[in-house]
Enzyme design. Structure first.
Site, PDB file in Angstrom:
ATOM      1  N   LYS A  76       0.576  -1.417  -0.290  1.00  0.00           N
ATOM      2  CA  LYS A  76      -0.074  -0.618   0.243  1.00  0.00           C
ATOM      3  C   LYS A  76       0.999   1.891  -0.317  1.00  0.00           C
ATOM      4  O   LYS A  76       1.650   1.374   0.552  1.00  0.00           O
ATOM      5  CB  LYS A  76      -1.082  -0.007   1.482  1.00  0.00           C
ATOM      6  CG  LYS A  76      -1.995   1.113   1.210  1.00  0.00           C
ATOM      7  CD  LYS A  76      -2.412   0.763   2.541  1.00  0.00           C
ATOM      8  CE  LYS A  76      -3.242   1.811   3.220  1.00  0.00           C
ATOM      9  NZ  LYS A  76      -4.711   1.597   4.013  1.00  0.00           N
ATOM     10  N   SER A 151      -9.031   1.738   3.489  1.00  0.00           N
ATOM     11  CA  SER A 151      -8.509   2.927   2.765  1.00  0.00           C
ATOM     12  C   SER A 151      -7.025   2.799   1.642  1.00  0.00           C
ATOM     13  O   SER A 151      -6.962   2.702   0.582  1.00  0.00           O
ATOM     14  CB  SER A 151      -7.434   3.753   3.454  1.00  0.00           C
ATOM     15  OG  SER A 151      -6.631   3.755   4.070  1.00  0.00           O
ATOM     16  N   SER A 175      -9.775   1.049   7.466  1.00  0.00           N
ATOM     17  CA  SER A 175      -8.804   0.513   6.138  1.00  0.00           C
ATOM     18  C   SER A 175      -9.001  -1.070   6.144  1.00  0.00           C
ATOM     19  O   SER A 175      -8.591  -1.072   4.919  1.00  0.00           O
ATOM     20  CB  SER A 175      -7.816   1.266   6.475  1.00  0.00           C
ATOM     21  OG  SER A 175      -8.312   2.364   5.990  1.00  0.00           O
TER      22      SER A 175
END
Length: 471
Positions: A76, A151, A175
């Site tokens: 990420k 996220s 997330s």
């Protein structure tokens, strides 16, 4: 319904990470072949998904004895990787390549996986949908007109679409679990301190971020957490070890439908929780309704803390991120939260004080029960645009408060929780359920996850009759 997937008859097939690693050990396939197949899959579907932040030539693991050696993956884009920029999903600055790997990157890659690049996320991870002011949103492989959550949205899209079987995610308010629910994946948020922390944690007044992965199978998640412990383990926590299936012990499960915002769950979500409760009861576990250990004040305090973090991120961007940071180019959610915090600054000390007491309040749920079953979200994933940062802030924050009503409690308490696929809505969109446990008890969550996966095999995109491979 149009779906997007990359599954094909190549070296990856539709295998999970554990199977691929075994194929590498058996010399039936090489890490290079798997990396090439994953890169080709990304090239095939990412023009529609928009999930990849940046790519690099395959960076192969160096330990052939590592648990997941040779399995391709992505990290990420809020985690440093040497030679790659870390943008935190923001359009407000131009990130420079990181000089070295972050501490968590080192632990993540110690599992032996092959790194192919980074995945996209919303600005600073504040939103529950991976959308932007001017750039293309990350789209849900199950239906590209819908959000894939956030996220860790880019990671979820790539795993669900079959580009890779496992990808990095982290969770500061849901997330990991939110995109898992939106994309029909397994998403374990570990206990606070279970893994090496990312560098951003040192700047937080309350440590609420956990590192982990998104996968298509429970055993991939279990294999990953066991492999991470081989590199580093927090001596203050009991080891998880390698979980390989359900346990025989019978548990007391609290079923929680109430949310901190008082929002009612929609029909498909309620049905998914109730069906999961029935499966647990059929397996001999005791399920009974419980109530929240916190009041609606928790939701107000969490939003206040959320706003504080936005104020800090935007206000210190030039100092902490890059001198090119232009606060005026931050997205509508970040700027709206910052403005709200500046209007309500006097409430922050009280909010922080109350949030620091949440761990003790949360623990009360486990005086009688070993596990709590709840929704992940109050309703199924919305269409792209519903919680976009371009929405007027008062409407946007109201929608987010109503939608993200179950996940933040575990972040503030520092406790583990897992999102599991619980079927599809009548519209064909994934629905997830959440299991939560006491601090440090990820093992029980994984054991129950194995049970539910066996009793109700997860519906994956590759097996959907409506799927059509992108070309």
């Amino acid at each position: 319904m149009t779906t997007i997937h990359a599954f094909s008859d190549d070296a990856l097939g539709d295998h999970d990470a554990v199977t691929l690693a075994q194929l590498v050990r058996d010399r039936q396939v090489s890490p290079e072949e798997l990396a090439a197949a994953a890169a080709a899959r990304a090239q095939c579907v990412d023009p529609e998904l928009h999930a990849v932040a940046c790519q690099l030539p395959p960076r192969h693991g160096t330990n052939p004895n590592a648990e997941l050696f040779g399995v391709p993956t992505f990290i990420k884009d809020n985690t440093d990787v040497a030679g790659l920029p870390t943008t935190h999903g923001s359009e407000a600055f131009t990130a420079r390549p990181a000089k070295k790997d972050g501490a968590y990157t080192t632990q993540f890659l110690s599992t032996g996986m092959t790194l192919l690049g980074k995945t996209r996320m919303p600005e600073f991870g504040f939103n529950a949908s991976t959308e932007y002011m001017t750039e293309e949103p990350v789209r849900n492989p199950w239906h590209p007109e819908y959000s894939v959550g956030a996220s860790s949205g880019g990671s979820a899209a790539l795993v669900a679409a079959g580009v890779v079987p496992i990808a990095h995610a982290n969770d500061g308010g849901g997330s990991i679990r939110i995109p898992a629910a939106c994309a029909g994946l397994v998403g374990l948020k570990p206990s606070r301190g279970r893994h090496r922390d990312g560098e951003q944690v040192s700047h937080l007044p309350i440590h609420m971020i956990s590192e982990g992965v998104l996968t298509r199978s429970v055993r991939d998640t279990a294999a990953f957490v066991a492999a991470c412990e081989n590199h580093w383990r927090n001596q203050k926590l009991a080891p998880i070890g390698r979980v390989c299936g359900p346990a025989q012990r019978k548990l007391r499960v609290g079923m929680l439908m109430d949310s901190v915002t008082g929002e009612s769950v929609d029909g498909p979500t309620r049905e998914a929780v109730e069906q999961t409760a029935a499966l647990l009861e059929a397996a001999g576990h005791v399920v009974e309704p419980i109530t929240l250990p916190v009041t609606s004040q928790f939701a107000d305090d969490f939003v206040q803390y959320w706003a504080l973090l936005a104020d800090l991120a935007v206000g210190t961007g030039r100092l902490i991120l890059d001198r090119s940071f232009d606060a005026a180019k931050a997205d509508g959610l970040s700027l709206g939260l910052r403005a709200q915090h500046r209007r309500t600054l006097h409430r922050t000390p009280g909010a922080l004080l109350r949030l620091r007491r949440v761990a003790d309040q949360y623990a009360r749920m486990f005086a009688r029960h070993e596990v709590v079953l709840s929704p992940v979200l109050s309703h199924t994933t919305p269409r792209i645009g519903y919680i976009s940062p371009t929405v007027d802030f008062p409407d946007l924050i109201d929608r987010l408060r109503r939608y993200v009503a179950y996940t933040p409690l575990n972040n503030i308490a520092g406790t583990p929780a897992i999102s599991l696929p619980a079927g599809l809505s009548p519209d064909g969109l994934p629905v997830g359920v959440q299991l939560s446990a006491a601090y440090g008890d990820e093992r029980t969550l994984l054991e129950l996850a194995f049970l539910l996966e066996a009793e109700r095999p997860f519906t994956l995109l590759s097996s959907s009759e409506t799927s059509s491979r992108a070309t």
